[in-house]
Motif scaffolding. Structure first.
Motif, PDB file in Angstrom:
ATOM      1  N   ALA A  10       0.862  -1.181   0.000  1.00 32.12           N
ATOM      2  CA  ALA A  10       0.000   0.000   0.000  1.00 32.12           C
ATOM      3  C   ALA A  10       0.897   1.229   0.000  1.00 32.12           C
ATOM      4  N   ILE A  11       0.863   1.974  -1.080  1.00 35.08           N
ATOM      5  CA  ILE A  11       1.746   3.119  -1.254  1.00 35.08           C
ATOM      6  C   ILE A  11       1.155   4.347  -0.573  1.00 35.08           C
ATOM      7  N   THR A  12       1.883   4.862   0.412  1.00 30.16           N
ATOM      8  CA  THR A  12       1.484   6.065   1.137  1.00 30.16           C
ATOM      9  C   THR A  12       2.129   7.290   0.491  1.00 30.16           C
ATOM     10  N   TYR A  13       1.777   8.446   0.977  1.00 32.57           N
ATOM     11  CA  TYR A  13       2.415   9.675   0.507  1.00 32.57           C
ATOM     12  C   TYR A  13       3.928   9.595   0.713  1.00 32.57           C
ATOM     13  N   GLU A  14       4.344   9.105   1.868  1.00 33.38           N
ATOM     14  CA  GLU A  14       5.774   9.024   2.165  1.00 33.38           C
ATOM     15  C   GLU A  14       6.496   8.123   1.173  1.00 33.38           C
ATOM     16  N   HIS A  15       5.883   6.986   0.817  1.00 32.52           N
ATOM     17  CA  HIS A  15       6.471   6.098  -0.189  1.00 32.52           C
ATOM     18  C   HIS A  15       6.625   6.831  -1.521  1.00 32.52           C
ATOM     19  N   LEU A  16       5.542   7.448  -1.970  1.00 33.56           N
ATOM     20  CA  LEU A  16       5.554   8.121  -3.270  1.00 33.56           C
ATOM     21  C   LEU A  16       6.562   9.264  -3.284  1.00 33.56           C
ATOM     22  N   GLU A  17       6.592  10.019  -2.204  1.00 30.29           N
ATOM     23  CA  GLU A  17       7.528  11.132  -2.112  1.00 30.29           C
ATOM     24  C   GLU A  17       8.980  10.636  -2.207  1.00 30.29           C
ATOM     25  N   GLN A  18       9.286   9.535  -1.513  1.00 25.78           N
ATOM     26  CA  GLN A  18      10.647   8.997  -1.538  1.00 25.78           C
ATOM     27  C   GLN A  18      11.026   8.492  -2.926  1.00 25.78           C
ATOM     28  N   VAL A  19      10.116   7.790  -3.585  1.00 18.35           N
ATOM     29  CA  VAL A  19      10.391   7.294  -4.943  1.00 18.35           C
ATOM     30  C   VAL A  19      10.614   8.454  -5.898  1.00 18.35           C
ATOM     31  N   MET A  20       9.782   9.467  -5.814  1.00 15.68           N
ATOM     32  CA  MET A  20       9.929  10.618  -6.708  1.00 15.68           C
ATOM     33  C   MET A  20      11.259  11.329  -6.460  1.00 15.68           C
ATOM     34  N   LYS A  21      11.660  11.420  -5.204  1.00 17.31           N
ATOM     35  CA  LYS A  21      12.937  12.050  -4.875  1.00 17.31           C
ATOM     36  C   LYS A  21      14.102  11.202  -5.397  1.00 17.31           C
TER      37      LYS A  21
END
Length: 102
Positions: A10-21
């Protein structure tokens, strides 16, 4: 898929933010967010011999993550494209239960 593998995550905001970074991704108003979950490749690799496990493979957005939902609304993206049930799937992954997090 590169970041979370084939298991249901389950992808959270924190996951998505880290991947994008990590991947140096920027999102601008009017963009379509394209996500590679790996589901299409799993289906192809199954060569017509799918079993029920495909229904719970690969990452999905955590539809209960308020911060993620707010980011989607505020980011200005016009669509999310993925080869899975990735788009806000609270009925697939209940964030109130224990689940895989990378």
């Amino acid at each position: 898929r590169h970041h979370f593998g084939d298991a249901r995550t389950a992808i959270t905001y924190e996951h998505l933010e880290q991947v994008m970074k990590t991947d140096n991704v920027t999102v601008q108003k009017g963009d379509i967010l394209c996500v590679h979950t790996g589901l299409g490749q799993l289906i192809k690799d199954a060569d017509g011999k799918l079993d029920a496990s495909i229904k719970t493979a690969c990452s999905v957005l955590d539809g209960y993550d308020k911060r993620l939902l707010e980011w989607i609304a505020d980011s200005g993206i016009v669509a999310i494209a993925a080869a899975s049930s990735w788009v806000c799937a609270p009925w697939v992954v209940d964030s109130r239960k224990t689940r895989s997090r990378s």
